[in-house]
Design a protein around this motif. Structure first.
Motif: not given
Ligand code: GLN
Length: 252
Positions: A1-2, A89, A92, A145
């Motif tokens: 999640m971003c 989100r 990644t 992850d």
């Molecule tokens: N790695 C996590 C995902 O793919 C979180 C990605 C993020 O924080 N941008 O959901």
């Protein structure tokens, strides 16, 4: 999640918390103001909330951008909650794009979100994964992850750690084996625990309420930025921020 957010306080319509603010999660899905990695958060979203009299949260998760889901706008207008955890989100590269990879992850009363990434995934964390009971690994919600990190946090909660200790332990154990950005958000509807470990984090209290978020959803001067490498714990109207405790090799 971003970009993610948690709220505890008096019952609040989801739309008022997430969609209406000028720089709320809805706007953050295409125009975040403080995001350090990635530009838009269009790879899905999720909202978890607690209904009165029920300790288990409900979740609404989709693989589409928040702005593209008219059904959620309807639900959010007529649903109020005293505790919410929501996220938009930016997947990644290499991680699954499905709704199952959108936070919040849930187990019992808990809701969890991760903003960040593990470097060298998945080889770098093989040893950590092997420390989990096989049943936990098989039960991972998604090939991402964040799902493994959630399983590691759950293991700590199962041993009796409080929310903040569980997050601190997992930050230590992952950082001991590889580089990672590990901004976590965890709630059971009563307590919020969060880490700032590689990305931005802010908090704000109101009368009997608290919001913890990747970034402010408006220009109020009441927002406080959390320093990197911090552990935050909060209940309605109360916030504690301290450095993430460093554990010894034997402890992690
Ligand atoms: N790695 C996590 C995902 O793919 C979180 C990605 C993020 O924080 N941008 O959901």
């Amino acid at each position: 999640m971003c970009r993610h957010l948690a709220y505890i306080g008096s019952p609040m319509p989801l739309a008022e918390l997430l969609l209406a603010p000028a720089h709320g999660l809805l706007t953050q899905s295409w125009a975040p103001r403080h995001q350090r990695y990635g530009t838009v958060n269009a790879d899905g979203f999720g909202v978890g909330w607690y209904a009165s009299g029920d300790p288990l949260p409900a979740r609404y998760r989709r693989a589409i951008p928040l702005w593209a889901d008219g059904s959620f706008a309807d639900v959010a207008r007529v649903t109020s909650s005293r505790a919410v955890l929501a996220a938009v989100r930016s997947a990644t590269p290499g991680m699954t794009q499905e709704a199952s990879a959108a936070a919040p992850y849930a187990h019992g009363p808990w809701l969890f979100s991760h903003n960040g990434r593990i470097e060298g995934w998945p080889q770098a964390v093989e040893a950590l994964a092997a420390s989990l009971p096989p049943a936990r690994l098989l039960a991972l919600e998604a090939r991402v992850d964040s799902a493994l990190l959630w399983a590691l946090v759950l293991e700590r909660l199962a041993t009796g750690d409080c929310a903040g200790d569980a997050l601190a332990h997992v930050v230590n154990s992952v950082s001991a084996v590889t580089g990672a950005r590990l901004n976590f958000l965890l709630t059971d509807g009563t307590v919020i625990a969060a880490t700032a470990a590689g990305d931005t984090l802010f908090w704000r209290t109101g009368p009997g309420s608290v919001v913890v978020a990747s970034e402010p959803f408006d220009d109020s001067p009441d927002w406080h930025e959390v320093a990197d490498n911090s552990l935050l714990t909060a209940t309605a109207g109360y916030v504690d921020v301290r450095p993430i405790p460093t554990l010894t090799k034997e402890q992690v």
